[in-house]
Design a protein around this motif. Structure first.
Motif, short mmCIF file in Angstrom:
data_model
loop_
_atom_site.label_atom_id
_atom_site.label_comp_id
_atom_site.label_asym_id
_atom_site.label_seq_id
_atom_site.Cartn_x
_atom_site.Cartn_y
_atom_site.Cartn_z
N GLU A 1 0.81 -1.21 0.00
CA GLU A 1 0.00 0.00 0.00
C GLU A 1 0.85 1.27 0.00
O GLU A 1 0.52 2.24 -0.66
CB GLU A 1 -0.91 -0.04 1.23
CG GLU A 1 -1.87 1.10 1.36
CD GLU A 1 -2.59 1.36 0.06
OE1 GLU A 1 -2.70 2.54 -0.28
OE2 GLU A 1 -3.02 0.42 -0.62
N ILE A 2 1.97 1.22 0.77
CA ILE A 2 2.77 2.45 0.90
C ILE A 2 3.70 2.66 -0.28
O ILE A 2 4.44 3.63 -0.32
CB ILE A 2 3.61 2.43 2.19
CG1 ILE A 2 4.14 1.03 2.40
CG2 ILE A 2 2.81 2.90 3.37
CD1 ILE A 2 5.30 0.98 3.32
N PHE A 3 3.66 1.76 -1.26
CA PHE A 3 4.52 1.95 -2.42
C PHE A 3 4.06 3.14 -3.22
O PHE A 3 2.92 3.23 -3.63
CB PHE A 3 4.47 0.71 -3.31
CG PHE A 3 5.78 0.01 -3.40
CD1 PHE A 3 6.13 -0.91 -2.44
CD2 PHE A 3 6.65 0.28 -4.43
CE1 PHE A 3 7.36 -1.54 -2.51
CE2 PHE A 3 7.88 -0.34 -4.49
CZ PHE A 3 8.24 -1.26 -3.54
N ILE A 4 4.94 4.08 -3.42
CA ILE A 4 4.57 5.25 -4.19
C ILE A 4 5.45 5.34 -5.43
O ILE A 4 4.99 5.64 -6.51
CB ILE A 4 4.73 6.53 -3.34
CG1 ILE A 4 3.76 6.46 -2.17
CG2 ILE A 4 4.46 7.76 -4.17
CD1 ILE A 4 4.10 7.40 -1.06
N THR A 5 6.71 5.04 -5.24
CA THR A 5 7.63 5.18 -6.35
C THR A 5 8.87 4.34 -6.08
O THR A 5 9.12 3.93 -4.95
CB THR A 5 8.04 6.65 -6.53
OG1 THR A 5 8.94 6.74 -7.62
CG2 THR A 5 8.73 7.19 -5.29
N ASN A 6 9.63 4.08 -7.12
CA ASN A 6 10.91 3.42 -6.97
C ASN A 6 12.06 4.37 -7.30
O ASN A 6 13.14 3.95 -7.65
CB ASN A 6 10.98 2.19 -7.88
CG ASN A 6 10.06 1.09 -7.38
OD1 ASN A 6 10.34 0.49 -6.36
ND2 ASN A 6 8.96 0.85 -8.07
N ASP A 7 11.77 5.64 -7.18
CA ASP A 7 12.74 6.68 -7.49
C ASP A 7 13.54 6.98 -6.22
O ASP A 7 12.97 7.40 -5.22
CB ASP A 7 11.97 7.92 -7.96
CG ASP A 7 12.89 9.03 -8.42
OD1 ASP A 7 14.07 9.04 -7.98
OD2 ASP A 7 12.44 9.88 -9.21
N PRO A 8 14.86 6.80 -6.25
CA PRO A 8 15.64 7.01 -5.02
C PRO A 8 15.57 8.45 -4.50
O PRO A 8 15.73 8.68 -3.31
CB PRO A 8 17.08 6.64 -5.42
CG PRO A 8 17.09 6.72 -6.91
CD PRO A 8 15.71 6.39 -7.37
#
Lengths: 521, 332, 303, 335
Positions: free
Chosen positions: A38-45
Motif C-alpha cells: 500500500e505504501i509503495f509510491i515510487t521506486n525513485d531514489p
C-alpha cells in the motif's frame, strides 16, 4: 436425467482442473516476498522515503558507500567508492570511484552520474531532500566532480558518521543521467518514468511494478560485485497478514513481511518456516503534552512513566518482538548504552501523583492511529493509567488527522512511533530533545533549552569520545524531564521459508541496509 | 359410474375444495352436469357459486390450493378426472378450448398476439411455429373479424377489449374444439361490444358446429344464446332445463328469484332481489344450501340435500318442494 | 351526547369501545393469525426477542467486563470458563458479544430516529408542496442514491472521524432516502384526498394539515420499512467497523470484533467467528421478521 | 412517452445528479478540517514542509476557488493528482477499475444465474423442499456479513481444503496477457487457456462471496415475481391452450417475471460495488474499492473524490442502462 448427469460431470471436472493449478511452489532462482505494498509510491531514489519501497530501491541503485551491520553495530564499508577522505576542516569530502563501473544497461558509471544524482535530489525537493539540504547543508554548488573518478562534496561540518550514513542512504542511489534525461517530461527529471522503471547500477533492475499486484526485480548481470544468485525477486501485494501467513505456510511465498507477532509465534518451531528477526529502526513512545494541564508538572510525567507496564507490553502485546529500550537511541547506534530506569511501580507513581496534587487523578484523552498494534498499546496504556487514577479515553484517528493535530500541539497523550531517518544518534536526539527543530519535543511542548543546547552541541561535535559522553548526559537528563515514556524498540521480524538461506544476513540492517544479494536457495 | 346422460360431457358428483387460511372452502358440492355434441349450455348463478370452478375442473386446471375431492368428468369416452397431466395436455386446447372474462389480462402482455395464436395452432397441428402456421394465424384473425395485417404484430395492451376478445376467440377456435367453454366472455366489455362478440361467437359456433358452455351471470345473455341452462347455487346444480323451460316455468325458488331480478323491456312489476346473502362456503348451511334464503324452507331442507330429479322431460330440479312422487319416480 | 356516555356503566363503555373498534380488532386478530401461521416470522420474532433480552440483561448474563483486560488470559480457546474464548487482550469474547448487543441496539435506535426524521421531513415537504420544491428535494435525494451505500457511509465516517457517533450519523445520512420516498408518496396520496381540500377550505394552515393529517398517515408504512431495514443497518455498521471506520476500541461493536480477530483467524478462529455469527443471527432475525411482515401485509394473502 | 425521449430525459437528469454528487463529495471531503498533506509526508516531517506542500497543492486557496477549479477539472475528466501516488487520479482509476468491474461482473453473472434459477424453482415448487432450501439460502445470504463469510471461506477452501487460491487475481508465475484489463476476457482473446483457468480459479471465491447476497435478493424477488405471474390470467390461458408445463413456465411466465428482477439487478449493482470494498480487502483484489479505502485512510482527497465520483458515475450508469432495458423489455412501457 442423463443430460443432467452429463452437465454435472463437466462441472466437476472443471472444478478439479481449476484446483490443480493452485499448488505452485516458487522456482529455485526466485524469491517471492509477500507484503502490503500500500505504501509503495515510487521506486525513485530521490523521492522514495518509506521502509518497504526503500528496501527495493536499495537493491536497484548502488551507492558510494554501504552502511552495514557488523557485530551489531552499523559501520560504513566501500561501495562504488573504493576510498574516501575528509579535509581537516571536517567539511570537504572526497570520494574515489572504482574504475570500470557500469550501469545495468552497460553505460559506464562515472563521477558525473553521482553529481547528477545528488543534485537531482536537491532539485526535486521531495520527502528525503532535507537529509541533504538541512542535515548536511548541501547545495547544488557544493557537489562537484573534479574528474571522472572523483566526487567532492562540501558539507556544513556534520560529524563523519552522519555524512557517511547519508551517502550510504537510499536517496544517494546513483542514476544513469542519460536514461533519466531521455524520459524527462515537463522538467520532472524523470520522476514519472522512474516510478516504475529503473536506471541504476545496483544488483537488480526493476522489471515491472503492477500497482497493488506485484513489484518484479530482475538480476543485473552487470553488477560490479557480480550478479546475485536469486535471479527474480517478486514483491507480491498481500494486504492481509492472515493471507500472508497462509500463503507462507503453503509455500506460495517465501517471505512474509507483515505478520503479526501472534502469527510469528505460531510459526516458531514449525517444520517449514522460521522467523528471522532484527532490531527495528524505530521507537514506540507515549508522548505527553508538557504544555497541557497536569503534564506541566514533571512529577505527573514521571508518574505516567512509572505507571506503564513495560513488561506486559513487550511480552504480551509484542509477544517478545520488542526490546526494552527506554531511550531514544536504538540498539546498535552511536551513543547507545543500555539505560532503562523505568519499570511499573504503581505505588511510586501514586506518590508522585499525590505530590503533584493529583491524588484523585484527572481525565485525559489518548490519541493514536488505527493500526492494530497502536490500538493494542493504547488500550494497555489506558488500563495502566487507570491504576493511578488517570481516567483516559481513547480516540483513534487516522494517521493523517492524528499528525495534523499533533503538529498543532493539540494532543494530550499520543501513542505513536518514530522511524529513524538515518542511522546516527543525531537523527533521534533532535526530534526527541530539541524543540527548535519543531519535531516531537516541540509537538509535545517540551521547551527545554538545556536539552536543546546539548543536542545541538552533540550534533556538531567532531570528537567522538566527547560526542559519546554528551549523549549519555542528554539521555539521563531526558529520562527525568522529558515528556516521553518509551515503551520499547520493536524487533522487526519476517516469516521465512526454510529453503531460503541467509535471509537473516540480508535483512540485518533492515531499513538502512536491506541486501538481497546475500540470499540464495 | 353414474349413468351417462349426455354424449359429449358428463359430470357427476363433482366435489372441489380449496384450502385457505380461513379453512376449507367447499367450492363444488357434488355438481351434476351433462351435455350433448353441438349443444349450447348456459351456466348461470351469482358470483362465487362455482361456475368458473366447474369450467376449470373440466379443463383439469384446478391447482393448489384447490383439489378435486371426488366425482367424475367424462368427456366423450375419456374419463378426464383420472387422466395424467401429460394426456390432459392433448385435450386442452385441442378438444376443449376456453375463453375468459378479461381478454386483455388473459393474453400474455409481452408477446405479440400473432405469436400467441400461432402457439395454439402449432400445438394442435403439431408443427413448428413458422410460415405455415402463420398463414393459419392470418386466416383465424380474419375469421374473428380482425384485420390481420394491423393486429398480428400488436401487443395485448395495444388492443381494445373487444379486439382482444376476438383474438381470444380466434385462438380458442383455431383448433376447432369439440367443446368451447366461454367463461363470462362479455361481462368485462361495453354493452355494444358485448353484442358484437356474442354475435361473432354465435356465427362461428354455428359454422364450426362446436358445443359451447357459456358461463354468465346475465340471464339475458344466456337466454339469447343457449339451448339449455343450468342454474348453480353455492356449489350445487339446482336446476337444469331447456332455456325456454327455465324462463317460462322455473321451478327452483332460487331460479325464480334470479328471474325476478332480471330487468326486461315492458316489465311493469318491481325488480326484486333475493333476500339474504350468499353463504360462506367455509361453513355452508346444512342440508339445502339455499334454505336460509328460501321462504319455502321445510325441516327436511335443513337436514338433507335434495337430489337432482327429473320432474319433466329434460327438466331437472334439486328441491324438496317438488313432490315425493317425482322423487320416487326418479328412483324407480 | 357526552351525558349519555357518562351515564352508561363501565362494562357498557368497554363494550361500546370494542364495538367501535371492531374492524381494527378484527384486523389485528387477522394479523395475529397470519403471524402465527407464518413460521418464519415467528422464528424471526423469537430471535429479535432473544437479541433484545440479551441487550437489556447483558450484565446479568456474564460476570466478565467486556473491556477490562487480563493479559494473563489472552487467546484462550473456548472452555467452560470462557465459552467463546478470549481475545488478544484476555477479554472474554462472550461478554464482548453480549455487551455488543447493546451497541447494536443503540445503533439501530439512533439511526432509525435520525434517518426517519430527515426522510420524513424531506419526503413530506416534497410530496405535500409538490412543484419546484418537490423537484429540488427529489433531485437531492437522487444524488444521495447515486452512491453505493457503504461507500458514501465510508467517506462520511472517514471525514467526520471514525467513532461510534459518527458511524451512526453517517449511516443515517445514507439511509434517509428510503423514508423520503415513502413519505413523499404518502403525502401525495393524502394531499389528493377530498377531505384535505375541505379542511383547507375551513382555513387550516399547511403546517397543521401536515402535522395532523399527512404525518399520521405516513407513519405506518415508514415503520414497516424501518423493520425491513434494521438488518441492513447492522450490516452497514459492521462493515464500517470491519474497515476500521466504525466504532473504535474498546467499544464491543460486532463488526469491529470480527476485524480485531481477523489477524488471529488461522490459529484463534473463535475471536472472529462468534461475533460474526452474532451479526448473522440477528440480521437473520430481522430479515425473517421483515419477510414475515411483507407476507402478512401482502394484500393477496389478506383477502 | 417515446423511448427515445425517455432516454434523453434520463441522461439529462443523470448529468444534473452527477454534478450534485460532485458537489456533495467536494464539500464532504474539504469542508471538514483535517490535514491530508501531513499524512502524505508522514509523521516525521517538520511543519514547514507541510505548509510548503499545502501551498504547492493549492490547498491554501479560498474554498470557493478550489471548488471552481475542481468542477472545471471534473468537466474535463480530470480528478487532479493523487497526493499519495503522485499520479493523476484518473490514471490510478483506469489502473484499478478493470479488476473491480471484472469481479462485479463475475459476481453479477453468478448472482443472476443462481438467483433466477432458485427463484423460479422456488416458485414452481412452492412450499416443497426445494423452496424451503432456496428460501433459507436467500435469507442467509442477505444476513451474513460479507467480510465474515469471506474470511471463513478463505480459511476453509484455501487453508483447510487447499482447493482454491488464497487471493489476488492470478498466480505469480502465470503472466496473463493485458488487452482490456479484464483478465478472463483478455486470456480468452489471447487464447491463453492456462491463464484463463488460473484467473477463473482466483475469481471463484470472491465472486461467490460478493455475489451471494445479490443472488439471495434476486432469488427472493424472482420467487415473488414468479408467484405473482403464475397467478395471472394469461398463465391460465396458456395452460388452457394445452401448452406443456415447461413452455408455460419458461416461455410465458419467466419472461414476464424477469421484468421486475431487472430493476433489482440495477440496485444489486450498487451493493456489489459497496461489497467490493470489503471483498477486495479480504481477497487481496487489486481493485478500486481498496484504492478508495486506502485513500480514505490517509485522506488523499483527490483520490477519494475521484474514486467515489467514478463509482457513483458507474453505478448511475448501470441504473440508467437498467431503466432503459426495463423500458425496452416491457412492451407496455413503449407506448
Amino acid at each position: 436425467m442423463l443430460k443432467k448427469m452429463y452437465l454435472w460431470t463437466i462441472l466437476i471436472v472443471l472444478f478439479l482442473s481449476l484446483t490443480c493449478l493452485t499448488n505452485a511452489t516458487t522456482p529455485k532462482d526466485a524469491l517471492v516476498i509477500g507484503a502490503n505494498t500500500e505504501i509503495f509510491i515510487t521506486n525513485d531514489p530521490g523521492v522514495s522515503f518509506e521502509v518497504l519501497p526503500n528496501a527495493m530501491v536499495q537493491n536497484i541503485y548502488a551507492k558510494l558507500v554501504s552502511v552495514v551491520v557488523k557485530d551489531k553495530q552499523f559501520i560504513t564499508v566501500p561501495g562504488l567508492a573504493e576510498s574516501w577522505e575528509v579535509a581537516p576542516d571536517g567539511k570537504t569530502w572526497t570520494f574515489h570511484l572504482r574504475k570500470g563501473l557500469v550501469f545495468a544497461d552497460g553505460d559506464p558509471l562515472k563521477a558525473d552520474a553521482v553529481v547528477y544524482s545528488f543534485q537531482r535530489v536537491l532539485k526535486l525537493q521531495k520527502s528525503p531532500c532535507w537529509l541533504f539540504s538541512d542535515v548536511l547543508g548541501l547545495t547544488e554548488e557544493s557537489i562537484a566532480a573534479p574528474d571522472d573518478y572523483t566526487v567532492k562534496i562540501v558539507t556544513n561540518g556534520a560529524p563523519s558518521n552522519v555524512v557517511l550514513t547519508m551517502v550510504g542512504n537510499t536517496l544517494s542511489g546513483v542514476l544513469n543521467p542519460r536514461v533519466v534525461k531521455e524520459h524527462e517530461v515537463d522538467g520532472d527529471m524523470g520522476q514519472a518514468w522512474l516510478m516504475d522503471h529503473s536506471a541504476g547500477a545496483g544488483p537488480y533492475n526493476l522489471e515491472e511494478w503492477d500497482r497493488k499486484i506485484k513489484v518484479v526485480l530482475k538480476a543485473n548481470e552487470n553488477y560490479w560485485r557480480g550478479a546475485p544468485k536469486i535471479k527474480t525477486v517478486i514483491l507480491q501485494d498481500i494486504p492481509e497478514p492472515t493471507d500472508q501467513l497462509l500463503l507462507l505456510k503453503k509455500g506460495d511465498i517465501d517471505v512474509a513481511w507483515d505478520l503479526t507477532a501472534e502469527q510469528a509465534n505460531s510459526l516458531k518451531g514449525g517444520p517449514d518456516v522460521s522467523i528471522v528477526t532484527t532490531p527495528g529502526q524505530s521507537d514506540e513512545y507515549v508522548g505527553m503534552n508538557a504544555g497541557w494541564g497536569p503534564f506541566k508538572d514533571v512529577r505527573v510525567r514521571q508518574a505516567v512513566k512509572y505507571a506503564i507496564d513495560y513488561n506486559a507490553i513487550i511480552d504480551k502485546v509484542m509477544t517478545g518482538f520488542a526490546i526494552n529500550n527506554q531511550q531514544f537511541l536504538p540498539v546498535g547506534y552511536f551513543g547507545y548504552v543500555e539505560n532503562n530506569p523505568y519499570y511499573q511501580d504503581i505505588e511510586k507513581a501514586k506518590t508522585l501523583m499525590a505530590e503533584a496534587g493529583y491524588a484523585d487523578g484527572f481525565d485525559v484523552e489518548i490519541v493514536t492511529n488505527t493500526t492494530e498494534r497502536r490500538k493494542t498499546e493504547a488500550v494497555v496504556v489506558q488500563e495502566n493509567l487507570a491504576k493511578i487514577g488517570i481516567r483516559a479515553t481513547i480516540n483513534l484517528m487516522q494517521a493523517s488527522q492524528m499528525y495534523a493535530k499533533f503538529r498543532e500541539q493539540g494532543l494530550q497523550i499520543i501513542v505513536a512511533g518514530w522511524g529513524v531517518d538515518y542511522p546516527d544518534a543525531d537523527a533521534l536526539s533532535n526530534p526527541f530533545a530539541n524543540y527548535r527543530v519543531k519535531q516531537l519535543a516541540w509537538r509535545c511542548v517540551w521547551y527545554d533549552d538545556y536539552a536543546a543546547d546539548l543536542t545541538e552541541a552533540a550534533s556538531k561535535e567532531i570528537n567522538e569520545d566527547r560526542r559519546f559522553q554528551m549523549y549519555q548526559d542528554l539521555t539521563n537528563y531526558w529520562h527525568i524531564y522529558g515528556p516521553f515514556a518509551m515503551m520499547y524498540q520493536p524487533i522487526q521480524f519476517w516469516g521465512v521459508r526454510n529453503e531460503v538461506k541467509n535471509y537473516d544476513k540480508a535483512a540485518e540492517g533492515y531499513s538502512v541496509h536491506y541486501d538481497l544479494t546475500e540470499v540464495y536457495k | 359410474m353414474q349413468k351417462v346422460r349426455g354424449d359429449l360431457l358428463n359430470i357427476s358428483k363433482l366435489k372441489v375444495v380449496f384450502y385457505t387460511y380461513r379453512g376449507i372452502i367447499k367450492a363444488l358440492n357434488g355438481v351434476e352436469l351433462w351435455m350433448n355434441k353441438g349443444e349450447r349450455l348456459g351456466i348461470v348463478g351469482e358470483t362465487g357459486c362455482g361456475k368458473s370452478v366447474t369450467a376449470l375442473s373440466i379443463m383439469g386446471l384446478i391447482e393448489q390450493p384447490g383439489e378435486i375431492m371426488e366425482g367424475d368428468i367424462l368427456f366423450g369416452d375419456k374419463l378426464l378426472t383420472s387422466m395424467q397431466e401429460t394426456s390432459l395436455i392433448n385435450i386442452r386446447g385441442k378438444e376443449i378450448s376456453m375463453i375468459f372474462q378479461e381478454p386483455n389480462a388473459a393474453l400474455n402482455p409481452v408477446m405479440k398476439v400473432g405469436f400467441q395464436i400461432a402457439e395454439s395452432i402449432s400445438k394442435v397441428k403439431n408443427k413448428k411455429i413458422g410460415k405455415e402456421v402463420y398463414v393459419e394465424v392470418r386466416r383465424m384473425l380474419e375469421i374473428a373479424g380482425l384485420d390481420w395485417e394491423r393486429t398480428i404484430n400488436l401487443y395485448p395492451h395495444e388492443l381494445s377489449g373487444g379486439m382482444a376478445q376476438r383474438v381470444m376467440i380466434a385462438m380458442a377456435l383455431s383448433s376447432n374444439p369439440k367443446l368451447l367453454i366461454a367463461d363470462e366472455p362479455t361481462s368485462a366489455l361495453d354493452v355494444t361490444i358485448q353484442a358484437q362478440i356474442l354475435e361473432l361467437l354465435d356465427e362461428l359456433v354455428k359454422k364450426f358446429g362446436n358445443a359451447v358452455i357459456l358461463i354468465t351471470h346475465n340471464m339475458g345473455v344466456a337466454a339469447e344464446f343457449c339451448d339449455k341452462m343450468a342454474v348453480m347455487y353455492a356449489g350445487n346444480m339446482v336446476e337444469y332445463a331447456r332455456t325456454t323451460n327455465i324462463f317460462e316455468n322455473p321451478h327452483h325458488p332460487y331460479t325464480r328469484g334470479l328471474l325476478k331480478a332480471v330487468p326486461k323491456i315492458g316489465r311493469t312489476d318491481e325488480l326484486q332481489s333475493i333476500p339474504g346473502i350468499v353463504p360462506d362456503l367455509v361453513n355452508p348451511p346444512s342440508g339445502c344450501r339455499f334454505h336460509p334464503r328460501c321462504k319455502h324452507a321445510m325441516d327436511i331442507c335443513r337436514k338433507d340435500f335434495p337430489p337432482l330429479v327429473e320432474i319433466k322431460s329434460d327438466h331437472y330440479v334439486a328441491c324438496y318442494l317438488y313432490g315425493k312422487e317425482d322423487i320416487q319416480n326418479a328412483n324407480s | 351526547m357526552l351525558n349519555t356516555v357518562k351515564n352508561i356503566g363501565q362494562k357498557e363503555k368497554i363494550k361500546l369501545f370494542l364495538e367501535q373498534r371492531k374492524p381494527i380488532i378484527e384486523d389485528w386478530k387477522h394479523t395475529y393469525y397470519l403471524w402465527k401461521s407464518t413460521p418464519l416470522a415467528m422464528i424471526g420474532t423469537v430471535i429479535i426477542f432473544i437479541f433484545l433480552t440479551i441487550a437489556i440483561f447483558a450484565p446479568l448474563l456474564t460476570s466478565y467486563s467486556p473491556t477490562e483486560q487480563f493479559m494473563e488470559e489472552r487467546l484462550l480457546s473456548p472452555s467452560s470458563q470462557h465459552i467463546f474464548g478470549t481475545d488478544q487482550y484476555g477479554r472474554d469474547i462472550f461478554s464482548r458479544v453480549v455487551y455488543g448487543a447493546r451497541v447494536e441496539v443503540w445503533i439501530i435506535f439512533i439511526v432509525s430516529i435520525i434517518s426517519v426524521m430527515i426522510g420524513i421531513i424531506v419526503g413530506i415537504t416534497a410530496g405535500y408542496f409538490g412543484g419546484a420544491v418537490d423537484e429540488i428535494l427529489m433531485r437531492i435525494t437522487d444524488m444521495f442514491l447515486a452512491f453505493p451505500r457503504l461507500i458514501l457511509a465510508m467517506v462520511l465516517t472517514a471525514v467526520l472521524g471514525p467513532n461510534l457517533t459518527n458511524t451512526m450519523i453517517a449511516i443515517s445520512l445514507v439511509d434517509w432516502t428510503v423514508y423520503a420516498r415513502l413519505g413523499r408518496a404518502e403525502a401525495m396520496k393524502v394531499k389528493s384526498q377530498p377531505y384535505i381540500e375541505a379542511i383547507r377550505a375551513v382555513g387550516a394552515k399547511d403546517l397543521r394539515i401536515i402535522a395532523f393529517h399527512v404525518l399520521p398517515m405516513s407513519i405506518s408504512p415508514v415503520i414497516v420499512q424501518l423493520t425491513l431495514r434494521m438488518g441492513t443497518i447492522i450490516l452497514t455498521a459492521a462493515g464500517l467497523g470491519f474497515l476500521g471506520l466504525g466504532a473504535q476500541p474498546p467499544t464491543p461493536e460486532w463488526g469491529a470484533i470480527v476485524s480485531d480477530g481477523r489477524n488471529y483467524l488461522v490459529n484463534q478462529w473463535w475471536i472472529s467467528t462468534f461475533p460474526g455469527m452474532a451479526i448473522a443471527f440477528v440480521v437473520l432475525g430481522f430479515n425473517l421478521l421483515g419477510d414475515g411482515i411483507r407476507d402478512i401485509l401482502d394484500p393477496r394473502l389478506r383477502r | 412517452m417515446k423511448l427515445g425521449t425517455y432516454i434523453i430525459k434520463r441522461i439529462f437528469l443523470m448529468v444534473i445528479v452527477m454534478l450534485g454528487v460532485a458537489t456533495i463529495v467536494f464539500f464532504i471531503t474539504r469542508v471538514i478540517p483535517a490535514d491530508p498533506v501531513g499524512a502524505i509526508l508522514g509523521g516525521n516531517a517538520p511543519i514547514e514542509r507541510v505548509d510548503e506542500m499545502r501551498h504547492q497543492l493549492g490547498l491554501d486557496k479560498p474554498i470557493t476557488l478550489q471548488f471552481i477549479d475542481y468542477i472545471k477539472g471534473i468537466v474535463h475528466a480530470d480528478f487532479g493528482i493523487s497526493l499519495k501516488s503522485n499520479r493523476p487520479v484518473l490514471k490510478d482509476i483506469i489502473n484499478y477499475f478493470p479488476a473491480t468491474i471484472e469481479l462485479a461482473i463475475a459476481s453479477m453473472i453468478f448472482a443472476v444465474v443462481v438467483g433466477v434459477v432458485l427463484g423460479v424453482y422456488s416458485a414452481i415448487y412452492r412450499n416443497k423442499p426445494i423452496d424451503h432450501f432456496s428460501r433459507i439460502f436467500s435469507i442467509l445470504g442477505v444476513s451474513m456479513p460479507v467480510f465474515w463469510l469471506g474470511l471463513l471461506l478463505l480459511l476453509l477452501f484455501y487453508y483447510h481444503l487447499d482447493l482454491l487460491p488464497g487471493g489476488g487475481r492470478n498466480s505469480l508465475f502465470i503472466f496473463s496477457p493485458r488487452i482490456t484489463g479484464l483478465l478472463l476476457l483478455d486470456s480468452i482473446i489471447a487464447g491463453d487457456w492456462i491463464a484463463f483457468w488460473d484467473g477463473l480459479s482466483h475469481i471463484i471465491l470472491p465472486a461467490f462471496v460478493l455475489g451471494y447476497a445479490s443472488a439471495a435478493s434476486i432469488a427472493r424477488i424472482m420467487r415473488a415475481s414468479m408467484l405473482d405471474i403464475l397467478r395471472q390470467d394469461f398463465i391460465r390461458t396458456a395452460k388452457s391452450k394445452g401448452l406443456s408445463k415447461r413452455v408455460v413456465i419458461y416461455r410465458h411466465a419467466l419472461k414476464n417475471a424477469l421484468i421486475p428482477v431487472v430493476t433489482i439487478i440495477g440496485l444489486s449493482f450498487g451493493s456489489l460495488l459497496s461489497g467490493a470494498v470489503l471483498t477486495e480487502t479480504i481477497f487481496s483484489w487489486p481493485g478500486l474499492g481498496r484504492y478508495i479505502v486506502n485513500a480514505l485512510l490517509v485522506l488523499d482527497y483527490p483520490a477519494v473524490t475521484g474514486g467515489t465520483l467514478f463509482i457513483a458515475f458507474v453505478y448511475s450508469l448501470a441504473n440508467l442502462v437498467v431503466d432503459i432495458s426495463y423500458a425496452a423489455l416491457d412492451p407496455r412501457m413503449r407506448v
